[in-house]
Enzyme design. Sequence first.
Site, PDB file in Angstrom:
ATOM      1  N   ARG A  22      -7.986  -0.566  17.214  1.00 41.31           N
ATOM      2  CA  ARG A  22      -8.386  -0.323  15.834  1.00 41.31           C
ATOM      3  C   ARG A  22      -9.343  -1.448  15.490  1.00 41.31           C
ATOM      4  NH1 ARG A  22      -4.168   0.561  10.850  1.00 41.31           N
ATOM      5  NH2 ARG A  22      -4.668  -1.620  10.484  1.00 41.31           N
ATOM      6  N   LYS A  34       0.803  -1.238   0.000  1.00 36.50           N
ATOM      7  CA  LYS A  34       0.000   0.000   0.000  1.00 36.50           C
ATOM      8  C   LYS A  34       0.827   1.274   0.000  1.00 36.50           C
ATOM      9  CE  LYS A  34      -0.784   0.173   4.986  1.00 36.50           C
ATOM     10  NZ  LYS A  34      -1.454  -0.583   6.036  1.00 36.50           N
TER      11      LYS A  34
HETATM   12  C1  PLP Z   1      -0.537  -1.420   6.532  1.00 31.31           C
HETATM   13  C2  PLP Z   1      -0.846  -2.676   7.218  1.00 31.31           C
HETATM   14  C3  PLP Z   1       0.182  -3.583   7.500  1.00 31.31           C
HETATM   15  C4  PLP Z   1       1.637  -3.298   7.179  1.00 31.31           C
HETATM   16  O1  PLP Z   1       2.160  -2.384   8.125  1.00 31.31           O
HETATM   17  P1  PLP Z   1       3.687  -1.946   8.098  1.00 31.31           P
HETATM   18  O2  PLP Z   1       3.861  -1.172   9.348  1.00 31.31           O
HETATM   19  O3  PLP Z   1       3.870  -1.122   6.882  1.00 31.31           O
HETATM   20  O4  PLP Z   1       4.510  -3.175   8.082  1.00 31.31           O
HETATM   21  C5  PLP Z   1      -0.156  -4.779   8.114  1.00 31.31           C
HETATM   22  N1  PLP Z   1      -1.432  -5.051   8.437  1.00 31.31           N
HETATM   23  C6  PLP Z   1      -2.458  -4.211   8.186  1.00 31.31           C
HETATM   24  C7  PLP Z   1      -3.823  -4.585   8.582  1.00 31.31           C
HETATM   25  C8  PLP Z   1      -2.194  -2.988   7.575  1.00 31.31           C
HETATM   26  O5  PLP Z   1      -3.196  -2.144   7.317  1.00 31.31           O
END
Ligand code: PLP
Length: 353
Positions: free
Chosen positions: A129, A36
């Site tokens: 969350r 993302k």
């Molecule tokens: C963005 C996201 C991740 C990845 O997080 P990082 O800190 O970039 O490794 C993992 N799980 C969910 C649900 C996310 O939204």
Amino acid sequence: MSYPRVEIDLEKIKYNTVKMVDLCSRTGIKIVGVTKVFCGLPEIANCLIKGGVDILGDSRIENLKKLEDVNIEKMLLRIPMISQAGEVVTFADISLNSELNTIRKLSECALNKGRVHKVILMIDVGDLREGYFDEDELIAAAGEVLQLKGVKLIGLGTNVGCYCGVMPSSNNLSRLVEIKNKIDEKHEINLDVLSGGNSSSLSLIQKNAMPEGITQLRLGAALSLGIGLNDEKIDGLYYDAFKLKAEIVEVKEKPTVPVGGIGLDAFGQVPIFQDRGIRKKAICAVGKQDVDFNNIIPEDNNVMILGGSSDYLILDITDCDKNYYIGDIISFNLTYAGVMNTMTSEYVSKILI
Ligand SMILES: *Cc1c(COP(=O)(O)O)cnc(C)c1O
């Protein structure tokens, strides 16, 4: 040659991925490579695959669509919108979920398409969350999901370190293992996947404190920016795979205190200035429409960011050893948010190197 641009070093991202796949495999953990932060750009996603990830994950269907032709399992990371259930089962093989109504809809859509969509139920271990906060509610939900024909419950997951900054610990991740055991026993199954969080959870592997039974981490920041818990750099990884480059359009000596009565600036704030005399300033053609200036770090340590507006970035270059001229390019390292901003701005070219 168009500017501003983000230059993306694919080899560095692949290197980071290889390192993390190797680290995690030592404790039996597989990696979901999270795309993302770079908006699911397929060329970068391919680096994660070459680096050895098993699944690609993104929070947005729009990004997963870009990866439609990439031949690997895909996971939707954001709890699905019920209105997008049809697209979710089309473009994602797996999704993270916390609402039965949505899962029922996913099942219905999957059946219509002749598919079985994989579901991971999220547990909120304290970061407040997404996910079930109440354990009994989660266990009951698991029972219902197991009845649905269009979805397959493959495991449990959690996320920490995002909304409240709750840190991963062997304590909070052990809850996944405990709850999995209860569900397994109650329903005589063996859930495959325990998805133990994001890049911040790597800290537990490094401390030898990852609970046995966690089988998966979802890594974005670590692979793309070489950072983990509290945005700290992970030893041995590259943290500069993404660089912002912007072109200088004006160089002039100017005062540090404005001339005239001070009203609001372009973003509705009353700016404050310190009188540092006449300074040599450069203006770059990149603005707050492209990136928040708090998220860019000049590579030349002597360049000072003064501020700017939607379309301009104003720098103090008085102390620089190099003489900058109009047309010269200034290079910046980026924070996580800086990568996300610049990758999202349609005015910033994305250049793969
Ligand atoms: C963005 C996201 C991740 C990845 O997080 P990082 O800190 O970039 O490794 C993992 N799980 C969910 C649900 C996310 O939204």
